[in-house]
Design an enzyme around this catalytic site. Structure first.
Site, PDB file in Angstrom:
ATOM      1  N   ASP A  17     -33.755   7.680  28.051  1.00  0.00           N
ATOM      2  CA  ASP A  17     -32.510   6.930  27.991  1.00  0.00           C
ATOM      3  C   ASP A  17     -31.353   7.948  28.034  1.00  0.00           C
ATOM      4  O   ASP A  17     -31.565   9.168  27.964  1.00  0.00           O
ATOM      5  CB  ASP A  17     -32.455   6.033  26.744  1.00  0.00           C
ATOM      6  CG  ASP A  17     -31.464   4.878  26.943  1.00  0.00           C
ATOM      7  OD1 ASP A  17     -30.651   4.937  27.896  1.00  0.00           O
ATOM      8  OD2 ASP A  17     -31.485   3.923  26.154  1.00  0.00           O
ATOM      9  N   TYR A  18     -30.166   7.435  28.140  1.00  0.00           N
ATOM     10  CA  TYR A  18     -28.934   8.218  28.349  1.00  0.00           C
ATOM     11  C   TYR A  18     -28.769   9.323  27.292  1.00  0.00           C
ATOM     12  O   TYR A  18     -28.583   9.024  26.117  1.00  0.00           O
ATOM     13  CB  TYR A  18     -27.770   7.241  28.251  1.00  0.00           C
ATOM     14  CG  TYR A  18     -26.487   7.626  28.928  1.00  0.00           C
ATOM     15  CD1 TYR A  18     -26.110   7.034  30.129  1.00  0.00           C
ATOM     16  CD2 TYR A  18     -25.628   8.547  28.358  1.00  0.00           C
ATOM     17  CE1 TYR A  18     -24.921   7.356  30.746  1.00  0.00           C
ATOM     18  CE2 TYR A  18     -24.432   8.877  28.978  1.00  0.00           C
ATOM     19  CZ  TYR A  18     -24.090   8.273  30.168  1.00  0.00           C
ATOM     20  OH  TYR A  18     -22.900   8.583  30.768  1.00  0.00           O
TER      21      TYR A  18
END
Ligand code: BGC
Length: 760
Positions: free
Chosen positions: A284-285
């Site tokens: 994820d980011y």
């Protein structure tokens, strides 16, 4: 460019390195022939996923990112909107980087691209797998027409805490239903051939357990037994893998004390080892960088841990790009590990057909003719109307007749921009159909519509500014609350019926939008109280991205239609249901609690050693509260129709099945009301005695059936031992013979039941 030619022509088979996955994938050999040409830097570059930011077309090929692409430091790009920009950037990769390896282009296409469907929690409430699959197919068709070939969807995190803002992005609290939906979405996005120009790579997220943060606060710690993981939270992720999803996204949270992005047990043992996943894993980011704050090492350490755990691509944070070479020198990681990650990403690019034609998804004509079309919007309207859930309809206030005067009041009455809900990045917010517009479209001049705002979304202007930052304005009216209410009352005075468009604004759910109190904002409730006092029929059209605690409203307002955020066509779809052109059939996929303190509350809970006796809501020394019963306000699976359905007795093909025999459980269902309609018939099972404690009921089947008024149909479900298996204390997937309670009904609460005894 040279590279493209080489691998197209030769399809060379390079010898496998030590760390290879089984060569079941037909593209392994081709990917290896590319790998053989790559420098270490170029391999690490493929593991880097950059966010594009917002450039204009000319800038796309001259940006900082373009420089990195030329240097072979980028494997993929996301959040770039428009086919022209994608084509420009792809040209830089293909023509100006040494090897010309095409980029993969991602985006959060979560519930539609420009044509937006209901938020996923709403979509799940349709219980219609064909429509859900169709929504993903259309999303893929539109996104690929605009250059995007990879979506960060579906989110299959089981979620049981409505304080968590991201419940809006998932399919609710049930693992079985979540698994069916995961499959439908992946089939919709990926189709049967990923290399077609209108299918795209899907990404199941957030692996794992992201839906269970403590206290419903986003990104918070998760702690859970493996039994619960395997029996409940893992099911939808696994279903996605079984459906052939191409990529997996890690979650931000920790699992058993190790952040998911460094959790080897999760990413390698479970995902690849036990489930056989052979696609690539993206974080994820900035999830790798965040592991520094989690407290498991500096950027170099956490990046090495992530690679070793089985992560292939690093989203945005550039931990891989900036540290893996050093870690290799220090012997913390091996080149085989880098090769394995790079190979998986190359394979995905082969699967998408990008090595054959890097511009496969860059057809400018498609972008002009296939996006936000009248046809797509028509289907979105149909899907939206199927997602609405009628929570209450005392005295059959609904459907409304197309006559008289209707007062449309509330902060969501005339707000097109908020209709698409959270995560609708490519949506055309102002072009969505507001409720006001939808009602006008439906009634023409047959009904006089009068309007007042009546209340802001929330009284607190600071809170309001926190929930309108992504282009979805809430149009705050700064007059005093009393003035807004009295204006609304004047309008209501002239009406035959009041439609109150209330609830949350779009950004009150979604990422980083947790709430500690999930009631209707107090100022809106005060408006409702004033409207209720008029004595006129009031219908709440409830906008929300999460279950709300509607204790007062459910007691005092005759009719509540929960419309979630139903997408670009929301207004028309809601009007279809309000005026009876569509009979509502949506059913809740997350329990609505009576109050916030009951959370977490979900239907498939365990029993405890001190359960309440049937029909009672308090007994001293029993598992209950002093101040509220254990009952939900609206249970899982609940939703009304304009018609009524009568359920017959359960009939079983056998009450004493043996071994591999299957049991058929059926009921006769009659539409005993005046309207044609759909009913979602639900099958639940309780494993009465196990070697481990078992939930009080678990969904094991459902069917959405259509019955004309007066019609009767037989609805049957087949059960085998396979359906009754679970992961026992040793995590073996077993069938334990004994007594099972079979329940069929209209929701998880209203069921009739029969017992069977199954011997081996
Ligand atoms: C979210 C993901 C999303 C990613 C890329 C993250 O903040 O958690 O769900 O896919 O951003 O936009």
């Amino acid at each position: 460019m040279i590279l493209l030619m080489i691998c197209l022509v030769t399809g060379t088979f390079m010898p496998y390195g030590k760390n290879h996955q089984p060569a079941s994938n037909p593209y392994h050999a081709k990917a290896d022939s590319v790998l053989a040409l790559m420098t270490l830097e170029e391999k690490i570059g493929q593991l880097n996923l950059s966010a594009a930011g917002d450039f204009t077309t000319g800038q796309a090929s001259s940006s900082n990112i373009a420089e990195k692409i030329k240097a072979g430091q980028v494997g993929g790009l996301f959040n770039i909107k428009s086919v022209e920009k994608v084509r420009d950037v792809q040209r830089v990769a293909v023509e100006e980087s040494r090897l010309g390896i095409p980029l993969i282009f991602g985006m959060d296409v979560i519930h539609g691209y420009e044509t937006i469907f209901p938020i996923p929690l709403g979509l799940s409430s349709s219980w219609d797998m064909n429509l859900i699959k169709k929504s993903a197919q259309l999303a893929a068709k539109e996104a690929t027409a605009d250059g995007i070939n990879w979506t960060f969807s579906p989110m299959t995190d089981v979620s049981r805490d409505p304080r968590w803002g991201r419940v809006s992005e998932g399919s609710g609290e049930d693992p079985y239903l979540g698994a069916q939906i995961a499959k439908a979405m992946i089939e919709g996005y990926q189709g049967t051939d990923l290399s077609l120009s209108n299918t795209m790579l899907a990404c199941v997220k957030h692996f794992a357990l992201y839906g269970a943060p403590e206290a419903g606060r986003d990104y918070h710690t998760v702690d859970m037994s493996r039994q619960r993981m395997y029996n409940e939270y893992f099911l939808p992720y696994k279903a996605a893998i079984d459906a052939g999803v191409g990529t997996v996204m890690t979650s931000f949270n920790e699992v058993e004390g190790i952040p998911a992005s460094a959790n080897k047990w999760l990413m390698s043992d479970v995902l690849r080892g036990q489930w056989g996943f052979d696609g690539f894993v993206v974080t994820d980011y900035t999830a790798i960088n965040e592991m520094v704050d989690h407290g498991i090492g500096n950027l170099q350490t956490v990046s090495a841990l992530a690679l070793k755990a089985g992560v292939d691509m690093d989203m945005v944070g550039e931990g891989f790009l900036s540290t893996l070479q050093q870690s290799l020198k220090e012997g913390l990681i091996s080149e085989q590990e880098i090769d394995a990650a790079c190979r998986r990403i190359l394979i995905a690019k082969f699967q998408l057909g990008l090595f054959d034609d890097p511009y496969r998804y860059c057809d400018v004509n498609r972008a002009k003719t296939e996006i936000f079309t009248a046809e797509n919007r028509k289907i979105a309207r149909q899907i939206a109307s199927q997602s609405l859930v009628l929570l209450k309809n005392e005295g059959q206030v609904l459907p409304l007749q197309k006559k008289g005067t209707l007062a449309l009041i509330g902060p969501m009455a005339d707000n097109a921009e908020n209709m698409t809900g959270t995560w609708s990045v490519a949506g055309r917010f102002p072009e969505s159909v507001s409720l006001m517009q939808g009602i006008k479209n439906a009634v023409g001049d047959q009904v006089q519509i009068i309007h007042a705002r009546g209340a802001n979304v929330v009284a607190d202007s600071l809170l309001e500014s926190r929930v309108s930052i992504f282009g979805k304005p809430t149009y705050r009216d700064n007059r005093p609350e009393e003035e807004l209410i009295s204006e609304a009352l004047e309008v209501a005075d002239n009406a035959d019926v009041i439609v109150a468009a209330m609830g949350e604004s779009a950004e009150m759910t979604g990422e980083a939008s947790s709430r500690s109190n999930i009631e209707l904002p107090e100022n809106q409730r005060r408006l409702l109280q004033a409207l209720a006092k008029t004595g006129k029929p009031v219908i709440i059209v409830l906008f929300t991205g999460r279950p709300l605690a509607l204790g007062w409203e459910s007691e005092n307002i005759p009719s509540i239609l929960n419309v979630w955020f139903a997408g670009s066509e929301a207004g028309d779809a809601i009007a279809d249901v309000l005026f009876g052109d569509v009979n509502p059939s949506g059913k809740l996929t997350m329990t609505f609690p009576q109050n916030t303190g009951q959370i977490p509350i979900y239907y498939n809970h365990k029993n405890t050693g001190r359960p309440l006796p049937e029909g009672e809501w308090f007994q001293k020394f029993r598992s209950n509260y002093l101040d509220v019963s254990n009952d939900p306000l609206y249970p899982f699976g609940y939703g009304l129709s304009y018609t009524q359905f009568a359920y017959g007795e359960i009939k079983l093909s056998s009450e004493n099945p043996v071994g591999q025999q299957t049991v058929t459980a059926s009921i006769s269902l009659t539409n005993s009301g005046k309207y044609d309609g759909h009913e979602v018939v639900q099958l639940y099972v309780r494993d009465v005695v196990g070697t481990m404690t078992r939930p009080v009921k678990e969904l094991k089947g459902f069917q959405k059936v259509f019955l004309k008024a007066g019609e009767t149909k037989e609805v049957s479900f087949e059960l085998s031992q396979e359906d009754l298996k679970y992961y026992n204390h040793s995590l073996d997937f077993v069938f334990e013979p004994g007594e099972f309670e079979i329940m069929i009904g209209t929701n998880s609460d209203e069921v009739s039941s029969k017992k069977i005894a199954w011997t081996n």
